[in-house]
Motif scaffolding. Structure first.
Motif, PDB file in Angstrom:
ATOM      1  N   ASP A 120      45.712  21.771 -25.884  1.00 21.92           N
ATOM      2  CA  ASP A 120      45.472  22.905 -24.992  1.00 21.92           C
ATOM      3  C   ASP A 120      44.341  23.748 -25.570  1.00 21.92           C
ATOM      4  O   ASP A 120      44.289  23.994 -26.779  1.00 21.92           O
ATOM      5  CB  ASP A 120      46.730  23.758 -24.848  1.00 21.92           C
ATOM      6  CG  ASP A 120      47.870  23.002 -24.174  1.00 21.92           C
ATOM      7  OD1 ASP A 120      47.575  22.123 -23.341  1.00 21.92           O
ATOM      8  OD2 ASP A 120      49.037  23.283 -24.488  1.00 21.92           O
ATOM      9  N   ILE A 122      41.629  27.219 -24.965  1.00 17.59           N
ATOM     10  CA  ILE A 122      41.240  28.438 -24.261  1.00 17.59           C
ATOM     11  C   ILE A 122      39.759  28.682 -24.515  1.00 17.59           C
ATOM     12  O   ILE A 122      39.295  28.648 -25.662  1.00 17.59           O
ATOM     13  CB  ILE A 122      42.066  29.655 -24.718  1.00 17.59           C
ATOM     14  CG1 ILE A 122      43.540  29.446 -24.364  1.00 17.59           C
ATOM     15  CG2 ILE A 122      41.550  30.936 -24.056  1.00 17.59           C
ATOM     16  CD1 ILE A 122      44.446  30.577 -24.813  1.00 17.59           C
ATOM     17  N   HIS A 157      38.664  34.665 -20.064  1.00 16.25           N
ATOM     18  CA  HIS A 157      39.235  33.448 -20.633  1.00 16.25           C
ATOM     19  C   HIS A 157      39.750  32.527 -19.530  1.00 16.25           C
ATOM     20  O   HIS A 157      40.204  32.992 -18.482  1.00 16.25           O
ATOM     21  CB  HIS A 157      40.424  33.786 -21.544  1.00 16.25           C
ATOM     22  CG  HIS A 157      40.031  34.389 -22.846  1.00 16.25           C
ATOM     23  ND1 HIS A 157      40.957  34.722 -23.820  1.00 16.25           N
ATOM     24  CD2 HIS A 157      38.820  34.723 -23.362  1.00 16.25           C
ATOM     25  CE1 HIS A 157      40.336  35.248 -24.863  1.00 16.25           C
ATOM     26  NE2 HIS A 157      39.044  35.257 -24.608  1.00 16.25           N
ATOM     27  N   SER A 159      41.972  28.469 -19.407  1.00 13.86           N
ATOM     28  CA  SER A 159      42.592  27.436 -20.231  1.00 13.86           C
ATOM     29  C   SER A 159      42.523  26.077 -19.548  1.00 13.86           C
ATOM     30  O   SER A 159      42.575  25.974 -18.317  1.00 13.86           O
ATOM     31  CB  SER A 159      44.052  27.791 -20.535  1.00 13.86           C
ATOM     32  OG  SER A 159      44.816  27.863 -19.346  1.00 13.86           O
TER      33      SER A 159
END
Length: 204
Positions: A120, A122, A157, A159
């Motif tokens: 994952d 960001i 941001h 993700s």
């Protein structure tokens, strides 16, 4: 045009400065350039570049100063690994999304977290770019088409997640916190957002 399905990687063998541009010599790992020709368009880390010469085991690309300044091309050096996608052939399967290789700018990786074999990530985007991204939409990142999970417009941001196959085929396994990646906006989304903004602006 491209699909955002990276086909493999190459190694930067040489970087030479010219008058208003620089030239990259990229290796032909995996035979991705076996049928390349001068004038062909290739996405290198998502940037649409033109083949300027072809050798037995490598090809060259010229990068204008403007493209160099606005993309991660400015950080490339000898030995770096780059993502490669040849231009899409009309009539063949498009398993990704339509990308043009027109880079919006660079994003900084602010967090990486492994979840099993998935990673994952960001990204911190340029402030003017975040308005073009939505949850369940997509982003072109270093030439790979990735689904956007969450968008935080206050922090700029968003993700994404990297599956094992994407990591295997790309240079993403080399990315670290603080790395910079090229990002591309979906053209249709850009047109829609800009059109709505232009329509609503006179009302304020």
């Amino acid at each position: 045009m491209y699909t955002g399905i990276v086909q493999g990687t190459g190694i930067v063998l040489d970087v030479r400065s010219g008058d208003g541009f620089k030239s990259l010599l990229v290796s032909n790992l995996g035979g991705l350039f076996n049928d390349a020709f001068v004038g062909a368009s290739v996405a290198i880390d998502g940037v649409c570049l033109t083949v300027t010469s072809v050798f037995v085991n490598s090809v060259t690309f010229d990068v204008s100063d403007k493209t160099n300044l606005n993309t991660s091309m400015q950080y490339l050096s000898i030995g770096d690994e780059v993502n490669i996608e040849r231009s899409h052939i009309t009539g063949s399967e498009n398993g990704g999304h339509s990308l043009y290789g027109h880079i919006e700018g660079v994003a900084e990786i602010v967090e990486l977290k492994s979840r099993g074999e998935t990673v994952d990530m960001i990204l911190k985007l340029p402030p003017l770019a975040i308005k073009y991204f939505f949850s369940k939409g997509f982003i072109g990142m270093h030439g790979a088409s990735l689904t956007v999970h969450d968008v935080d417009r206050q922090k700029n941001h968003l993700s994404v997640s990297l599956i094992p196959e994407t990591i295997r085929l790309t240079n993403f396994r080399l990315l670290r916190k603080g790395s910079f990646v090229n990002i591309e906006v979906d053209h249709a989304t850009r047109v829609m957002v800009d059109a709505i903004s232009a329509t609503l602006r006179p009302l304020h």
